[in-house]
Motif scaffolding. Structure first.
Motif, PDB file in Angstrom:
ATOM      1  N   GLU A  90       7.625   5.119   0.192  1.00  0.00           N
ATOM      2  CA  GLU A  90       6.185   4.966   0.193  1.00  0.00           C
ATOM      3  C   GLU A  90       5.885   5.832   0.421  1.00  0.00           C
ATOM      4  OE1 GLU A  90       5.283   2.212   3.520  1.00  0.00           O
ATOM      5  OE2 GLU A  90       7.083   0.889   2.850  1.00  0.00           O
ATOM      6  N   ARG A  91       4.927   6.770  -0.274  1.00  0.00           N
ATOM      7  CA  ARG A  91       4.330   8.051   0.154  1.00  0.00           C
ATOM      8  C   ARG A  91       2.767   7.887  -0.449  1.00  0.00           C
ATOM      9  NH1 ARG A  91       5.128  11.627  -5.231  1.00  0.00           N
ATOM     10  NH2 ARG A  91       7.259  11.108  -4.768  1.00  0.00           N
ATOM     11  N   ILE A 142       5.586  10.685   3.462  1.00  0.00           N
ATOM     12  CA  ILE A 142       6.528   9.581   2.441  1.00  0.00           C
ATOM     13  C   ILE A 142       7.530   9.658   3.776  1.00  0.00           C
ATOM     14  CG2 ILE A 142       8.476  10.288   1.227  1.00  0.00           C
ATOM     15  CD1 ILE A 142       6.789  12.020  -0.098  1.00  0.00           C
ATOM     16  N   ILE A 143       7.898   7.258   3.507  1.00  0.00           N
ATOM     17  CA  ILE A 143       8.746   7.323   3.777  1.00  0.00           C
ATOM     18  C   ILE A 143       9.530   6.801   3.237  1.00  0.00           C
ATOM     19  CG2 ILE A 143       8.948   4.730   5.562  1.00  0.00           C
ATOM     20  CD1 ILE A 143       6.394   5.366   6.663  1.00  0.00           C
ATOM     21  N   LYS A 144      10.430   6.676   3.507  1.00  0.00           N
ATOM     22  CA  LYS A 144      11.751   6.046   2.779  1.00  0.00           C
ATOM     23  C   LYS A 144      12.426   5.057   4.011  1.00  0.00           C
ATOM     24  CE  LYS A 144      12.910  10.006  -0.105  1.00  0.00           C
ATOM     25  NZ  LYS A 144      13.359  12.078  -0.187  1.00  0.00           N
ATOM     26  N   PHE A 200       1.333  15.135  10.619  1.00  0.00           N
ATOM     27  CA  PHE A 200       2.094  15.728  10.034  1.00  0.00           C
ATOM     28  C   PHE A 200       3.922  14.692  10.202  1.00  0.00           C
ATOM     29  CE2 PHE A 200      -0.130  19.107  11.056  1.00  0.00           C
ATOM     30  CZ  PHE A 200      -0.384  19.933  10.115  1.00  0.00           C
ATOM     31  N   ARG A 201       3.609  13.569  11.408  1.00  0.00           N
ATOM     32  CA  ARG A 201       4.656  12.979  11.506  1.00  0.00           C
ATOM     33  C   ARG A 201       5.862  11.945  10.507  1.00  0.00           C
ATOM     34  NH1 ARG A 201       2.484   6.551  12.551  1.00  0.00           N
ATOM     35  NH2 ARG A 201       1.844   6.311  10.222  1.00  0.00           N
ATOM     36  N   ASN A 202       4.948  12.130   9.123  1.00  0.00           N
ATOM     37  CA  ASN A 202       5.117  11.645   7.962  1.00  0.00           C
ATOM     38  C   ASN A 202       6.040  12.684   7.106  1.00  0.00           C
ATOM     39  OD1 ASN A 202       6.928   9.208   9.753  1.00  0.00           O
ATOM     40  ND2 ASN A 202       4.800   8.382   8.905  1.00  0.00           N
ATOM     41  N   LEU A 244       0.624  -1.523   0.134  1.00  0.00           N
ATOM     42  CA  LEU A 244       0.080  -0.254   0.246  1.00  0.00           C
ATOM     43  C   LEU A 244       0.588   1.392  -0.092  1.00  0.00           C
ATOM     44  CD1 LEU A 244      -2.595   1.294   0.233  1.00  0.00           C
ATOM     45  CD2 LEU A 244      -2.439   1.154   2.593  1.00  0.00           C
ATOM     46  N   ASN A 245       0.758   1.942  -0.937  1.00  0.00           N
ATOM     47  CA  ASN A 245       0.909   3.414  -1.352  1.00  0.00           C
ATOM     48  C   ASN A 245       3.151   3.409  -1.383  1.00  0.00           C
ATOM     49  OD1 ASN A 245      -0.928   5.031   0.189  1.00  0.00           O
ATOM     50  ND2 ASN A 245       0.164   4.264   1.594  1.00  0.00           N
ATOM     51  N   TRP A 246       3.112   2.213  -2.112  1.00  0.00           N
ATOM     52  CA  TRP A 246       4.566   1.857  -2.185  1.00  0.00           C
ATOM     53  C   TRP A 246       4.489   3.089  -3.470  1.00  0.00           C
ATOM     54  CZ3 TRP A 246       6.120   0.673  -7.334  1.00  0.00           C
ATOM     55  CH2 TRP A 246       8.010   0.435  -7.523  1.00  0.00           C
TER      56      TRP A 246
END
Length: 384
Positions: free
Chosen positions: A151-152, A349-351, A293-295, A131-133
């Motif tokens: 992932e976004r 966004i998570i990298k 706002f955590r990511n 999900l969200n990749w």
């Protein structure tokens, strides 16, 4: 403008379609290469055998010697290629394990086709299962080669503005007062826990947008509409302060579950309200300390001189006054005009770097559920 939906940023009228600028990768993805490309091999051609014959004097002229420098370069290139492949497959293995995906076997193919094929296969599987990749990139620094996965949550260039005037009208509508109390608990969760900005707080983006519009009206030539405009602005301030006092009271969170259990559904509107509030309560229970706002990260690279030229998440997520009237139309137009001048946008966004170090287990499930909740809540309030 369809007020049953959240507002598109700029000229984008498809609220669920991404129009943001794609992130420029650190290095390009592994490209599909010609399958006929051969791996690097050291030069192994043997020297011509020297024999003594009648022309022994000229025999030396027929000998072939390997250029020493080229041979060394070839060996070094092969060592570098071998290390790149080792790093690649080690990183690929870590990535596959993290996402619980079985990669295809490609090591039997020649370099670099083996890497290109493995990357293509992993991309296709990530698209289908995560999900969200967003993308994977192959990064090569001075020490090793490794994958970076991104992932976004794509916000779709949408203004997630929650109109509090609808709550005010419900509270003063005998038939819908219970709906309002139910929705107040959901809004209190968004206000206190999810940290959605409120337009009557001076630190918020919309506070200054409303102030700017007030200045425009006061400084403009007086017309028949001036009093109407000033009246809408004052009403937006009054209603905003009134509703903020209500949702600021944490009793709304204390009685959250109680309100859900005691609510009686009498029509479709009741059913829609109850469904949305149940989703908000479930989110509150699952993520009691997470905020929107955590990511938050930029979805592209920005130079230092352009750091002020970005759309922060606080600019497109907020409580605001009303979805009706001149003030609303002017606000949305003003926000869109200003945002169109910006370059990059912040999104969740998570990298994740698969370089042998610890890999974050964070994901965007919270953001996915929260933004879906905002869509539904805005639909309900915009319809009232």
């Amino acid at each position: 403008m369809n007020y049953a939906q959240t507002y598109p940023i700029g000229n984008n009228h498809n609220t669920r379609t991404a129009t943001t600028t794609a992130i420029a990768p650190t290095v390009g993805r592994v490209r599909q290469l010609d399958a006929k490309t051969k791996g690097c091999k050291p030069i192994t051609k043997r020297q011509a055998e020297i024999r003594t014959d009648s022309n022994a004097t000229n025999g030396i002229l027929k000998c072939t010697f390997l250029p020493k420098l080229k041979a060394e370069q070839s060996v070094q290139a092969c060592k570098k290629t071998a290390k790149t492949e080792r790093d690649f497959y080690k990183s690929l293995s870590n990535l596959a394990k993290h996402y619980q995906i079985a990669p295809i076997e490609t090591q039997q193919f020649p370099y670099p086709y083996n890497m290109a094929l493995a990357t293509w296969d992993m991309e296709e599987k990530l698209k289908q299962r995560v999900l969200n990749w967003e993308e994977i990139r192959l990064v090569q620094d001075s020490k090793k080669t490794y994958f970076v996965s991104e992932e976004r949550y794509n916000t779709g260039a949408t203004l997630f503005y929650i109109p509090v005037a609808s709550l005010y009208r419900m509270l003063h509508n005998r038939k819908r007062k219970r709906n309002a109390h139910l929705l107040l608990s959901a809004c209190a969760y968004l206000y206190h826990i999810a940290d959605i900005p409120y337009y009557r707080q001076e630190a918020s983006y919309l506070y200054w947008m409303y102030e700017m519009m007030n200045d425009w009206v006061e400084q403009d030539d007086y017309t028949e509409e001036t009093e109407v405009y000033l009246s809408e602005i004052k009403q937006a301030e009054f209603i905003g302060d009134y509703i903020e006092q209500r949702i600021y009271n944490r009793i709304n969170l204390t009685v959250f579950e109680q309100r859900i259990e005691s609510f009686k559904v009498k029509d479709n509107f009741d059913r829609e309200c109850l469904t949305v509030v149940k989703e908000a309560f479930a989110l509150y229970q699952t993520y009691p300390n997470e905020n929107v706002f955590r990511n938050a990260q930029l979805n592209g690279e920005v130079s230092e001189e352009d750091m002020d030229n970005i759309i922060g998440m606080e600019k497109y997520i907020s409580f605001y006054a009303d979805h009706k009237g001149w003030l609303n139309e002017t606000l949305i137009q003003s926000v869109n005009n200003e945002i169109q001048e910006y370059g990059q946008i912040e999104e969740p966004i998570i990298k994740k770097m698969f370089n042998g170090k610890d890999i974050t287990t964070n994901n965007l499930c919270f953001e996915s559920r929260l933004f879906e909740l905002l869509h539904k809540l805005c639909d309900i309030l915009n319809a009232f």
